[in-house]
Design a protein around this motif. Sequence first.
Motif, short mmCIF file in Angstrom:
data_model
loop_
_atom_site.label_atom_id
_atom_site.label_comp_id
_atom_site.label_asym_id
_atom_site.label_seq_id
_atom_site.Cartn_x
_atom_site.Cartn_y
_atom_site.Cartn_z
N GLY A 247 -39.69 -14.53 -17.00
CA GLY A 247 -38.56 -13.64 -16.78
C GLY A 247 -37.37 -13.83 -17.69
N GLY A 248 -37.49 -14.66 -18.71
CA GLY A 248 -36.37 -14.86 -19.63
C GLY A 248 -36.21 -13.71 -20.59
N PRO A 249 -35.17 -13.74 -21.42
CA PRO A 249 -34.10 -14.73 -21.42
C PRO A 249 -33.02 -14.40 -20.40
CG PRO A 249 -33.80 -13.21 -23.25
CD PRO A 249 -35.08 -12.80 -22.56
N ASP A 250 -32.60 -15.39 -19.65
CA ASP A 250 -31.54 -15.24 -18.64
C ASP A 250 -31.83 -14.13 -17.65
OD1 ASP A 250 -30.09 -17.29 -19.89
OD2 ASP A 250 -29.16 -15.87 -21.29
N GLY A 251 -33.08 -14.01 -17.24
CA GLY A 251 -33.45 -13.02 -16.23
C GLY A 251 -33.55 -11.60 -16.74
N ALA A 252 -33.55 -11.39 -18.05
CA ALA A 252 -33.58 -10.04 -18.60
C ALA A 252 -34.92 -9.35 -18.40
CB ALA A 252 -33.23 -10.06 -20.09
N THR B 139 -39.84 -4.44 -25.25
CA THR B 139 -41.02 -4.98 -25.93
C THR B 139 -42.19 -5.12 -24.97
OG1 THR B 139 -39.57 -6.21 -27.45
CG2 THR B 139 -41.88 -6.87 -27.36
N ILE B 140 -41.91 -5.59 -23.76
CA ILE B 140 -42.95 -5.70 -22.74
C ILE B 140 -43.49 -4.32 -22.38
CG2 ILE B 140 -43.41 -6.36 -20.35
CD1 ILE B 140 -41.39 -8.62 -20.72
N ALA B 141 -42.59 -3.32 -22.30
CA ALA B 141 -43.03 -1.95 -21.98
C ALA B 141 -43.96 -1.41 -23.06
CB ALA B 141 -41.80 -1.05 -21.84
N SER C 114 -40.20 -15.35 -33.69
CA SER C 114 -39.15 -15.33 -34.72
C SER C 114 -39.73 -15.32 -36.13
CB SER C 114 -38.24 -16.56 -34.55
OG SER C 114 -37.62 -16.54 -33.28
N GLY C 115 -40.83 -16.05 -36.35
CA GLY C 115 -41.46 -16.06 -37.66
C GLY C 115 -42.74 -15.28 -37.70
N GLY C 116 -42.89 -14.30 -36.78
CA GLY C 116 -44.11 -13.54 -36.68
C GLY C 116 -44.25 -12.46 -37.72
N SER D 268 -34.80 -12.91 -31.76
CA SER D 268 -36.02 -12.12 -31.90
C SER D 268 -36.36 -11.37 -30.62
CB SER D 268 -37.17 -13.05 -32.30
OG SER D 268 -38.29 -12.29 -32.70
N TRP D 269 -37.42 -10.58 -30.70
CA TRP D 269 -37.75 -9.59 -29.68
C TRP D 269 -37.81 -10.13 -28.26
CZ3 TRP D 269 -38.14 -4.74 -31.79
CH2 TRP D 269 -38.32 -4.68 -33.18
N LEU D 270 -38.65 -11.11 -28.03
CA LEU D 270 -38.90 -11.58 -26.67
C LEU D 270 -37.87 -12.58 -26.17
CD1 LEU D 270 -42.77 -11.93 -26.92
CD2 LEU D 270 -41.51 -10.20 -25.64
N VAL D 271 -36.96 -13.02 -27.02
CA VAL D 271 -35.86 -13.89 -26.59
C VAL D 271 -34.53 -13.17 -26.72
CG1 VAL D 271 -37.07 -16.04 -27.07
CG2 VAL D 271 -35.77 -14.93 -28.89
N ASN D 272 -34.59 -11.86 -26.88
CA ASN D 272 -33.39 -11.03 -26.96
C ASN D 272 -33.24 -10.30 -25.62
OD1 ASN D 272 -31.60 -8.80 -27.48
ND2 ASN D 272 -31.91 -9.16 -29.67
N SER D 273 -32.12 -10.50 -24.95
CA SER D 273 -31.94 -9.93 -23.61
C SER D 273 -31.97 -8.41 -23.61
CB SER D 273 -30.62 -10.42 -23.00
OG SER D 273 -29.53 -10.10 -23.84
#
Length: 307
Positions: free
Chosen positions: A256-261, A176-178, A149-151, A165-170
Amino acid sequence: MSTATREPRTTEVRTTRSRWWGRQPIGSLFALPYLVFVLAIFAYPLGFAVWIAFHDYFFTAPGVDVPKPFVGLDNFAAVLTDPQVLEAFRNIGVFLVINVPLTVVLSMVLATALNAGIRWAAAYRIAFYVPYLTASVSLVGVWLLLFSSGGLVNSVLGPLAPDPSWLVNSSLAMPTIALYVTWKQLGFYILLYLAALQSVPRELHESAATDGANAWQRFRNVTVPGVRATTVLVLVLAIITGANLFTEPYLLTNGGGPDGASVTPVLLIYQRGIQQQNPDTAAAIGMLLVIVVGVLSLAANRINRER
């Protein structure tokens, strides 16, 4: 008469020996340890996993023998109706749609540029290959700092930064991982294309340039057809590697977060088989993944060859 009888038998023995051991038996002898390794590490676990997928299997204490009845396709039916499993396959589909085309296009273009003799080509080759050799844990730490978030990425984007932010956005976690996996593995595929480009005759490029073809036309009509076999290899490797995604979502999104996304089939196999002690359903997921990867690889191979 006895000599005539002995000769056909000797020829038959030699033919049988050649069929099993090849023309050079000593070579087969040297390859035997690797064959044992493949059978022990790959073939036996795969066969055992197939057996588990068709039985009501669970872990027991050493020496305890309990019935593990045959259940047919019940495990597969349970898996195919499980929303979490279907979501995992959708997630890996999103990953492959982003990762595979980017991997093929970027690696081919960058390899072509490096092969053309650009300035500092050796330094670029090292720069592209270093992420592939670096341990995933250390690189994941860098990406967590960049995309938190503050990156740095959000600081540069300012008001355009996504929230969450990117990695906590479903919606953005898997893309982002791709992108991360594409960047990390790009150096390996660039080397494959660089090796293939060495076999494309320079005379073809020179003839095309003499006929008035510009750089794009030479790339499309000479380079791309000349490395088609390598493109098939890169496609298949990218599909197989991407479908077996585990480390990156496990580390980047805390499993596997957020919420399995960002849950993937392999991550789900680990969770079901090891953490939740359900190896039968985990094996069924693995069999489905093998089938899907095989179909996708064959389709990619056929489509590329037809073109």
